[in-house]
Design a protein around this motif. Structure first.
Motif, PDB file in Angstrom:
ATOM      1  N   TYR A   1       0.816  -1.296  -0.241  1.00 41.11           N
ATOM      2  CA  TYR A   1      -0.057  -0.093   0.023  1.00 41.11           C
ATOM      3  C   TYR A   1       0.854   1.159   0.207  1.00 41.11           C
ATOM      4  N   GLY A   2       2.301   1.085   0.110  1.00 42.01           N
ATOM      5  CA  GLY A   2       3.200   2.473   0.031  1.00 42.01           C
ATOM      6  C   GLY A   2       3.471   2.760   1.591  1.00 42.01           C
ATOM      7  N   LYS A   3       4.258   3.821   1.554  1.00 41.57           N
ATOM      8  CA  LYS A   3       4.701   4.215   2.838  1.00 41.57           C
ATOM      9  C   LYS A   3       3.646   4.948   3.690  1.00 41.57           C
ATOM     10  N   ASN A   4       2.936   5.806   2.963  1.00 42.58           N
ATOM     11  CA  ASN A   4       2.055   6.825   3.559  1.00 42.58           C
ATOM     12  C   ASN A   4       1.153   6.252   4.198  1.00 42.58           C
ATOM     13  N   THR A   5       0.450   5.076   3.665  1.00 35.45           N
ATOM     14  CA  THR A   5      -0.601   4.356   4.639  1.00 35.45           C
ATOM     15  C   THR A   5       0.090   3.803   5.622  1.00 35.45           C
ATOM     16  N   ALA A   6       1.134   3.036   5.344  1.00 34.57           N
ATOM     17  CA  ALA A   6       1.992   2.249   6.424  1.00 34.57           C
ATOM     18  C   ALA A   6       2.236   3.068   7.649  1.00 34.57           C
ATOM     19  N   GLN A   7       2.361   4.336   7.432  1.00 35.31           N
ATOM     20  CA  GLN A   7       2.449   5.578   8.488  1.00 35.31           C
ATOM     21  C   GLN A   7       1.409   5.842   9.267  1.00 35.31           C
ATOM     22  N   THR A   8       0.261   5.805   8.654  1.00 38.21           N
ATOM     23  CA  THR A   8      -0.784   6.195   9.257  1.00 38.21           C
ATOM     24  C   THR A   8      -1.694   5.160  10.007  1.00 38.21           C
ATOM     25  N   ILE A   9      -1.461   4.002   9.714  1.00 34.10           N
ATOM     26  CA  ILE A   9      -2.286   2.711  10.407  1.00 34.10           C
ATOM     27  C   ILE A   9      -1.636   2.636  11.665  1.00 34.10           C
ATOM     28  N   ARG A  10      -2.851   2.504  12.725  1.00 36.44           N
ATOM     29  CA  ARG A  10      -2.239   2.319  14.070  1.00 36.44           C
ATOM     30  C   ARG A  10      -2.145   0.887  14.315  1.00 36.44           C
ATOM     31  N   ILE A  11      -1.195   0.321  14.916  1.00 36.01           N
ATOM     32  CA  ILE A  11      -0.882  -0.915  15.284  1.00 36.01           C
ATOM     33  C   ILE A  11      -0.837  -1.125  16.813  1.00 36.01           C
ATOM     34  N   GLN A  12      -1.551  -1.791  17.367  1.00 34.16           N
ATOM     35  CA  GLN A  12      -1.688  -1.914  19.042  1.00 34.16           C
ATOM     36  C   GLN A  12      -0.927  -3.003  19.355  1.00 34.16           C
ATOM     37  N   TYR A  13      -0.378  -3.067  20.420  1.00 33.93           N
ATOM     38  CA  TYR A  13       0.236  -4.333  21.035  1.00 33.93           C
ATOM     39  C   TYR A  13      -0.943  -5.178  21.873  1.00 33.93           C
ATOM     40  N   GLY A  14      -1.034  -6.334  22.027  1.00 33.00           N
ATOM     41  CA  GLY A  14      -1.997  -7.087  23.054  1.00 33.00           C
ATOM     42  C   GLY A  14      -1.066  -8.159  23.544  1.00 33.00           C
ATOM     43  N   GLY A  15      -1.262  -8.143  24.825  1.00 36.60           N
ATOM     44  CA  GLY A  15      -0.756  -9.447  25.504  1.00 36.60           C
ATOM     45  C   GLY A  15      -0.168  -9.210  26.898  1.00 36.60           C
ATOM     46  N   SER A  16      -0.989  -9.492  28.088  1.00 36.15           N
ATOM     47  CA  SER A  16      -0.871  -9.194  29.404  1.00 36.15           C
ATOM     48  C   SER A  16      -0.058  -7.811  29.492  1.00 36.15           C
ATOM     49  N   ILE A  17      -0.684  -7.030  28.977  1.00 40.04           N
ATOM     50  CA  ILE A  17      -0.437  -5.483  29.259  1.00 40.04           C
ATOM     51  C   ILE A  17      -1.095  -5.310  30.818  1.00 40.04           C
ATOM     52  N   LYS A  18      -0.135  -4.555  31.558  1.00 42.31           N
ATOM     53  CA  LYS A  18      -0.488  -4.116  32.923  1.00 42.31           C
ATOM     54  C   LYS A  18      -0.061  -2.739  33.097  1.00 42.31           C
ATOM     55  N   PRO A  19      -0.603  -2.167  34.314  1.00 38.83           N
ATOM     56  CA  PRO A  19      -0.198  -0.764  34.459  1.00 38.83           C
ATOM     57  C   PRO A  19       1.445  -0.748  34.685  1.00 38.83           C
ATOM     58  N   THR A  20       2.014  -1.929  35.058  1.00 31.75           N
ATOM     59  CA  THR A  20       3.583  -1.926  35.453  1.00 31.75           C
ATOM     60  C   THR A  20       4.210  -2.052  34.168  1.00 31.75           C
ATOM     61  N   ASN A  21       3.920  -2.357  33.152  1.00 31.54           N
ATOM     62  CA  ASN A  21       4.839  -2.676  31.852  1.00 31.54           C
ATOM     63  C   ASN A  21       4.021  -1.797  30.714  1.00 31.54           C
ATOM     64  N   ALA A  22       2.901  -1.011  30.851  1.00 32.74           N
ATOM     65  CA  ALA A  22       2.269  -0.326  29.803  1.00 32.74           C
ATOM     66  C   ALA A  22       3.136   0.671  29.144  1.00 32.74           C
ATOM     67  N   LYS A  23       3.876   1.559  30.051  1.00 33.97           N
ATOM     68  CA  LYS A  23       4.460   2.756  29.669  1.00 33.97           C
ATOM     69  C   LYS A  23       5.842   2.324  28.672  1.00 33.97           C
ATOM     70  N   GLU A  24       6.698   1.345  29.038  1.00 33.61           N
ATOM     71  CA  GLU A  24       7.684   1.009  28.238  1.00 33.61           C
ATOM     72  C   GLU A  24       7.210   0.471  27.087  1.00 33.61           C
ATOM     73  N   ILE A  25       6.060  -0.104  26.982  1.00 31.67           N
ATOM     74  CA  ILE A  25       5.434  -0.822  25.740  1.00 31.67           C
ATOM     75  C   ILE A  25       5.211   0.272  24.610  1.00 31.67           C
ATOM     76  N   PHE A  26       4.505   1.199  25.492  1.00 33.52           N
ATOM     77  CA  PHE A  26       3.720   2.257  24.624  1.00 33.52           C
ATOM     78  C   PHE A  26       4.829   3.340  24.094  1.00 33.52           C
ATOM     79  N   ASP A  27       5.840   3.420  24.703  1.00 35.16           N
ATOM     80  CA  ASP A  27       7.113   4.416  24.445  1.00 35.16           C
ATOM     81  C   ASP A  27       7.565   4.234  22.992  1.00 35.16           C
ATOM     82  N   LYS A  28       7.643   2.822  22.545  1.00 38.47           N
ATOM     83  CA  LYS A  28       8.121   2.532  21.412  1.00 38.47           C
ATOM     84  C   LYS A  28       7.388   2.939  20.125  1.00 38.47           C
ATOM     85  N   GLU A  29       8.189   3.391  19.271  1.00 42.77           N
ATOM     86  CA  GLU A  29       7.716   4.480  18.199  1.00 42.77           C
ATOM     87  C   GLU A  29       6.722   3.878  17.394  1.00 42.77           C
ATOM     88  N   ASN A  30       6.715   2.555  17.172  1.00 40.54           N
ATOM     89  CA  ASN A  30       5.691   1.991  16.307  1.00 40.54           C
ATOM     90  C   ASN A  30       4.555   1.283  16.991  1.00 40.54           C
TER      91      ASN A  30
END
Ligand code: PEP
Length: 256
Positions: free
Chosen positions: A199-228
């Protein structure tokens, strides 16, 4: 910039209207000022109506956990995207690993559901992820690429841009084991590369990609801090207002 999105997947919990309403009434005041994070609660079907009524005029949106790909007819026990849309449901989770593994949903079925969801103006949150044996055999990227190609088959760029992808390594769901931020980021980058190829770079940069798998208050910030990583799909920790609030706060802090 991609705003983070936090989904609370309640699975088969809090399905009575009274339980759902109680939890939402605690959550609404906690998150009311958090305007830069999209918040989606996905209760069981039986609590959808009361959830939609309760979050009206708040910054919380509502999703279903599943739907069928036909709009109406002789499909006993199934729920149509038209019903969800009419109820005021904005999002729908598709291809969750519990649907794939326990209810044998194939990539082909999920692709059909995805196309109907988009036609019905629902915003799909589509889950992909590898099993532990696949990761241990060094096959993670191969599995993700295959799921990506089949699940999003024949989607136009405009359609894909309405999709939220949830990368959920199956070995991390409900197990207490979380992917390290680096493991998650590596696959999020890989998914963006797959999107770029078709689909090209522009589309790739706009799509939101969430992470899922045992997210907790104690690990959320370090995961969400990652750029992608654009927020998360949260199961167990979305069942208590305080822990969900803390995860949403971590997503908001990751923007700054
Ligand atoms: C999920 O259900 O999508 C999920 C990630 O669950 P948990 O947070 O409990 O691992």
């Amino acid at each position: 910039m991609r705003n983070p999105i936090i989904g609370g997947n309640w699975k088969m919990n809090k399905g009575t209207p009274s339980e759902a309403i109680k939890m939402l009434k605690e959550l609404i005041p906690l998150v009311e000022k958090m305007k830069s994070v999209d918040i989606v609660i996905a209760p069981p079907f039986t609590a959808l109506f009361s959830t939609i009524q309760t979050v009206k005029n708040s910054n919380i949106m509502v999703g279903a956990q599943n739907m069928y790909y036909e709009e109406k007819g002789a499909f006993t026990g199934e729920v149509s995207p038209i019903f969800l849309n009419d109820l005021g449901c904005e999002y729908v989770i598709l291809g969750h690993s519990e649907r794939r593994d326990i209810f044998n949903e194939s990539d082909d079925l999920i692709n059909k559901k995805l196309k109907t969801a988009l036609k019905s103006d629902l915003k799909p949150i589509v889950c992909i992820g590898e099993h532990l044996e696949e990761r241990e055999a060094g096959r993670t990227k191969e599995v993700i690429e295959n799921q990506f190609n089949l699940t999003f088959k024949d989607l136009k760029s405009e359609e894909l841009s309405r999709v939220i992808i949830a990368y959920e390594p199956i070995w991390a769901i409900g197990t207490g084991k979380t992917a390290t931020p680096e493991q998650a980021e590596e696959i999020h980058i890989f998914i963006r590369e797959l999107i770029t190829k078709i689909y090209g770079k522009n589309t790739a940069q706009t799509i939101r990609i969430q992470y899922g798998g045992s997210i907790k208050p104690t690990n959320a910030k370090e995961i969400f801090d990652k750029e992608n990583i654009d927020g998360g799909l949260v199961g167990g920790a979305s069942l208590q207002s305080k822990s969900l609030y803390e995860i949403i706060k971590a997503a908001e802090e990751s923007i700054n």
